[in-house]
Design an enzyme around this catalytic site. Structure first.
Site, PDB file in Angstrom:
ATOM      1  N   ASP A 195       0.825  -1.220   0.000  1.00 40.30           N
ATOM      2  CA  ASP A 195       0.000   0.000   0.000  1.00 40.30           C
ATOM      3  C   ASP A 195       0.861   1.273   0.000  1.00 40.30           C
ATOM      4  O   ASP A 195       0.689   2.153   0.864  1.00 40.30           O
ATOM      5  CB  ASP A 195      -0.923   0.030   1.241  1.00 40.30           C
ATOM      6  CG  ASP A 195      -1.674  -1.280   1.445  1.00 40.30           C
ATOM      7  OD1 ASP A 195      -2.061  -1.904   0.456  1.00 40.30           O
ATOM      8  OD2 ASP A 195      -1.867  -1.665   2.625  1.00 40.30           O
ATOM      9  N   GLU A 238     -11.543  -0.141  -2.860  1.00 42.71           N
ATOM     10  CA  GLU A 238     -10.690   0.428  -1.803  1.00 42.71           C
ATOM     11  C   GLU A 238      -9.523   1.166  -2.466  1.00 42.71           C
ATOM     12  O   GLU A 238      -9.484   1.305  -3.688  1.00 42.71           O
ATOM     13  CB  GLU A 238     -10.157  -0.681  -0.872  1.00 42.71           C
ATOM     14  CG  GLU A 238      -9.289  -1.710  -1.579  1.00 42.71           C
ATOM     15  CD  GLU A 238      -8.922  -2.906  -0.702  1.00 42.71           C
ATOM     16  OE1 GLU A 238      -9.388  -3.003   0.436  1.00 42.71           O
ATOM     17  OE2 GLU A 238      -8.168  -3.765  -1.200  1.00 42.71           O
TER      18      GLU A 238
HETATM   19  O1  FUB Z   1      -3.083  -3.624   3.605  1.00 41.79           O
HETATM   20  C1  FUB Z   1      -4.355  -3.912   4.126  1.00 41.79           C
HETATM   21  C2  FUB Z   1      -5.406  -3.612   3.119  1.00 41.79           C
HETATM   22  O2  FUB Z   1      -5.192  -4.385   1.941  1.00 41.79           O
HETATM   23  C3  FUB Z   1      -5.402  -2.182   2.620  1.00 41.79           C
HETATM   24  O3  FUB Z   1      -5.915  -1.263   3.520  1.00 41.79           O
HETATM   25  C4  FUB Z   1      -6.158  -2.373   1.363  1.00 41.79           C
HETATM   26  O4  FUB Z   1      -6.131  -1.277   0.499  1.00 41.79           O
HETATM   27  C5  FUB Z   1      -5.506  -3.603   0.798  1.00 41.79           C
HETATM   28  O5  FUB Z   1      -4.313  -3.321   0.116  1.00 41.79           O
END
Ligand code: FUB
Length: 350
Positions: free
Chosen positions: A31, A244
């Site tokens: 991320d 997301e």
């Molecule tokens: O890294 C945990 C979660 O996985 C993140 O918050 C999301 O965007 C995904 O990458």
């Protein structure tokens, strides 16, 4: 969140075809939110660990406990791990799961924004400050008032105003906030409370931050993404709808909102004329990587544009052990981003 199949992947071949290498090999990171501060690149990633939590559709296996800030003199230079910048034990309101963070700078002070689950099992977003871009960061005693869900991305516009984009469905709980308060019903079901397939897709959220960057100045608004004909994307449009990993960047005066499609594994983008949107769907930035999640940031360095992203190639496909990478990004003459294939002549099926 079913594990993505990896038994068919030849990792030696994948390594040869990958367009970029992991920036770090001594820890797992994911991320990556990249920014240029004082002429240098700083990356704010999640710090992946194997905490032993079983894989489930809520993302419980992402049980991260701290953040490290990574710095680079240029996209081609060595990535430096500046050590631990914030640990969950120092955040009074947070119990677990330090997911994807972001950072910004104002008047020589640095702000780290991060999601975490509180002791009530609800994701909120917190902020921590430091005099240095690499920390250590001191967290505020409480989460940001009225914050919810995950994946904060803070965009500073040319007039100095900062906007936070955030949200994530399934384990990110965005769908539980549709009525304005948290709906705890059927709490172990990541698909409960989602719109139906033929209804408008759930939107990411955006809120302008107060001048001190510690609070929302307004109630979060929907980040509306429409098709070219002006109709909203539908929840069932799984190859394009928001899942997301919000990000905002500005190119030639236009606002580019980008996101991950989650279970279809694309990074897509849409273009608008204002930080609040609406945004018109414009295409794909990144095709699927090895690993279930795809999460990125976009950053300009010395007039060139770079996509920071992650994959699970170093861990040979383990979803929650990812590695950050960087690749050059290009626009065509109309301002559209050229889609990046993370592995030359090799498609990783979604
Ligand atoms: O890294 C945990 C979660 O996985 C993140 O918050 C999301 O965007 C995904 O990458």
């Amino acid at each position: 969140m079913p594990e993505k199949r990896v038994d068919h992947i030849n990792f030696e071949e994948l390594e040869k075809k990958a367009i970029s290498r992991p920036l770090l090999k001594h820890i797992y990171t994911a991320d990556p939110s990249a920014h240029v501060f004082n002429g240098k690149i700083y990356i704010y990633p999640s710090h992946d660990i194997d905490a032993g939590d079983a894989f489930d559709d809520l993302g419980s296996h992402f049980a991260m406990e701290d953040y490290h800030v990574i710095s680079m003199d240029s996209p081609a230079s060595e990535a430096i791990d500046n050590g631990m910048a914030l640990h969950i034990k120092d955040i009074p309101w947070a119990e677990k799961q330090l997911w994807a963070p972001d950072a910004t700078e104002k008047d020589g002070k640095y702000y780290l924004f991060f999601p975490a689950k509180g002791y009530d099992g609800i994701f909120k977003i917190g902020v921590a400050t430091s005099a240095s871009p690499t920390g250590p960061f001191k967290p505020q005693p409480q989460a940001i008032k009225d914050s919810f869900s995950i994946d904060p991305a803070v965009f500073k516009d040319d007039d100095g105003c900062c906007y936070m984009y955030f949200g994530g469905i399934w384990g990110g709980q965005l769908q539980r906030w549709r009525s304005g308060s948290f709906n705890a019903e059927d709490s172990e079901n990541p698909f409960a409370h989602l719109p139906k397939d033929d209804e408008p897709a759930l939107c990411a959220k955006v809120a302008r931050l107060t001048g001190d960057l510690l609070e929302f100045e307004e109630s979060p608004r929907d980040v509306i993404i429409t098709d070219v004909d002006g109709t909203s994307l539908l929840q069932g449009d799984r190859e394009r709808r928001f899942f997301e990993a919000s990000w905002m960047h500005k190119y030639n005066g236009k606002y580019y909102f980008s996101w991950s499609t989650g279970d279809t594994h694309f990074i897509c983008y849409a273009i608008g004329n204002h930080p609040y949107g609406p945004f018109t769907y414009a295409g794909r930035i990144l095709n699927p990587v090895v690993g279930w999640t795809s999460h990125h940031s976009i950053c300009e360095f010395k007039g060139a544009w770079y996509l920071f992203y992650h994959d699970s190639s170093l861990s040979k496909g383990i979803t929650h052990l990812r590695s950050i990478k960087v690749a050059k990004m290009e626009y065509d003459e109309h301002g559209f981003i050229k889609t990046i294939d993370p592995y030359k002549d090799l498609t990783v099926p979604g």
